[in-house]
Scaffold this motif. Sequence first.
Motif, short mmCIF file in Angstrom:
data_model
loop_
_atom_site.label_atom_id
_atom_site.label_comp_id
_atom_site.label_asym_id
_atom_site.label_seq_id
_atom_site.Cartn_x
_atom_site.Cartn_y
_atom_site.Cartn_z
N GLN A 57 -47.44 -24.50 -27.75
CA GLN A 57 -48.81 -24.93 -27.98
C GLN A 57 -49.32 -24.43 -29.34
O GLN A 57 -50.09 -25.13 -30.01
CB GLN A 57 -49.72 -24.41 -26.87
N MET A 81 -44.41 -21.72 -23.40
CA MET A 81 -45.45 -22.75 -23.50
C MET A 81 -46.53 -22.33 -24.48
O MET A 81 -47.00 -23.15 -25.31
CB MET A 81 -46.05 -23.05 -22.14
N LEU A 82 -46.98 -21.07 -24.45
CA LEU A 82 -47.97 -20.61 -25.42
C LEU A 82 -47.44 -20.77 -26.85
O LEU A 82 -48.19 -21.14 -27.76
CB LEU A 82 -48.32 -19.15 -25.16
N GLN A 95 -54.57 -23.38 -18.46
CA GLN A 95 -54.18 -24.60 -19.16
C GLN A 95 -52.69 -24.61 -19.45
O GLN A 95 -52.01 -25.63 -19.26
CB GLN A 95 -54.96 -24.72 -20.47
N ALA A 96 -52.15 -23.48 -19.87
CA ALA A 96 -50.72 -23.40 -20.15
C ALA A 96 -49.89 -23.63 -18.89
O ALA A 96 -48.88 -24.35 -18.91
CB ALA A 96 -50.38 -22.05 -20.78
N ARG A 109 -49.92 -27.30 -17.91
CA ARG A 109 -49.03 -28.09 -18.76
C ARG A 109 -47.57 -27.86 -18.41
O ARG A 109 -46.75 -28.77 -18.46
CB ARG A 109 -49.30 -27.79 -20.23
N VAL A 151 -48.03 -26.79 -32.00
CA VAL A 151 -48.78 -28.05 -31.96
C VAL A 151 -50.18 -27.86 -32.52
O VAL A 151 -50.67 -28.68 -33.32
CB VAL A 151 -48.83 -28.58 -30.51
N ARG A 152 -50.83 -26.78 -32.13
CA ARG A 152 -52.19 -26.51 -32.59
C ARG A 152 -52.26 -26.35 -34.10
O ARG A 152 -53.24 -26.75 -34.75
CB ARG A 152 -52.70 -25.24 -31.89
#
Length: 324
Positions: free
Chosen positions: A135, A131-132, A277-278, A281, A138-139
Motif C-alpha cells: 500500500q 500489505m502495508l 483497511q489493510a 484488502r 501504491v500511495r
Amino acid sequence: MFDALFLEQAGQMAKLVCLPDDALPAEEVTVRVHWSGLNYKDALAVTGRGPVVRNWPMVPGIDFAGVVEHSASPDFSVGQEVILNGWGVGEKHWGGFAQKACVPGAWLQPLPQGLSGQQAMALGTAGFTAMLSVQALVREGVEPVHGPVLVTGATGGVGSVAVMLLAQMGYEVVAVTGRLEEQAYLHQLGATEVLARSHFEMPSRPLEKARWAGAVDVVGGQVLASVCASMKPQGVVAACGLAGGMDFPATVAPFILRGVTLVGIDSVMCPQPVRRQAWARLAEQVNKTLLAGLTRVIPLPDVPALATELLDGKVRGRIVVEVP
C-alpha cells in the motif's frame, strides 16, 4: 487451566507449561486462541536469541485468532471470532502462544470477512506487514508501468506474501533470496526473476545502476543500502524488517540526486482504521490457493524447534500454529 509457551527470563528457550486462568493479565476481553503464527520476532523471543521481550515472565506470540470467551468491552461479544496482531503483544503483554489470551478490546478486531481464523494467521503479522508495504508503494505513486519492483528476503513470510500480492496487482516482481534452491517456489508466487542476496550484501557505491521502480525490504543493513543506491529516479522503498541488522550504511545520494523515497512500515502500533483497511484488502486480494501452498501448520509444542529453524534460514513461507 490453560497450556502456554512460557518464558521466565532472558536467554532461555520457551517451555510448554500449564497455567491457572488467574495468571492471565487482567484486561477487558478473554479470547480462546485457536490459531497463531510463527514470525521472525516470535522466533527471536522463543529461542532467547534476541532482546524482543520487554516484560517478564512472558507468553510470546505477536498475533492470534480465536473466539471471545468473556468480554467487558461493548465492542465485542461472547462467541465472536476475532484477530489480533501488534500492540506489543508477545513482547510487553502476554501473547498468542497459549490456549487463552486476555487483552484490551481496543487491540482486537473482528475476523475479516472472507477469511477463516487459520487463513488469517497464515497471513498473520507477516502478511499484514506485506500489505502495508505494498500500500505504501501504491500511495507513493509506484505503478506497474514504471518498472520492476524488488522484494528482498523473498522466501520469508513477509517477502513471500509481498511477491504474491505485487504479482497479482500486475507488477513485474524481482525476488531476492539467499536460498536460490527456492527459485521454483518464488516463480510460483509470481516472481519473474530471482537474484542472489549476495549481490546486495557487498558495500555499494553511493549510486548504482538505476533498476527498480519500487522495493519492499525486510532485511535492512547493507542490503537496504544497496537497494536504495540502485533505485530509479522517484523510486520508493518500503522498509519493514531488520533480519540483516539495524545499521544503515548508506549515503544521502539516492534521496537528493534521484528523489528516492524511503518509507518506514510500522505494523505494531499501526492505527486501527489503517489496520482494518489493510486486513480487508488482504481478505479481498490474497490468492487463497497460493496462500495454502506457502503455509505449513504445526502444533503448539513444535514452536521452539521451528523457531530455531526459522532463525537458521531453513523455513520458507508461513508457519501457522494450531492451538488445541
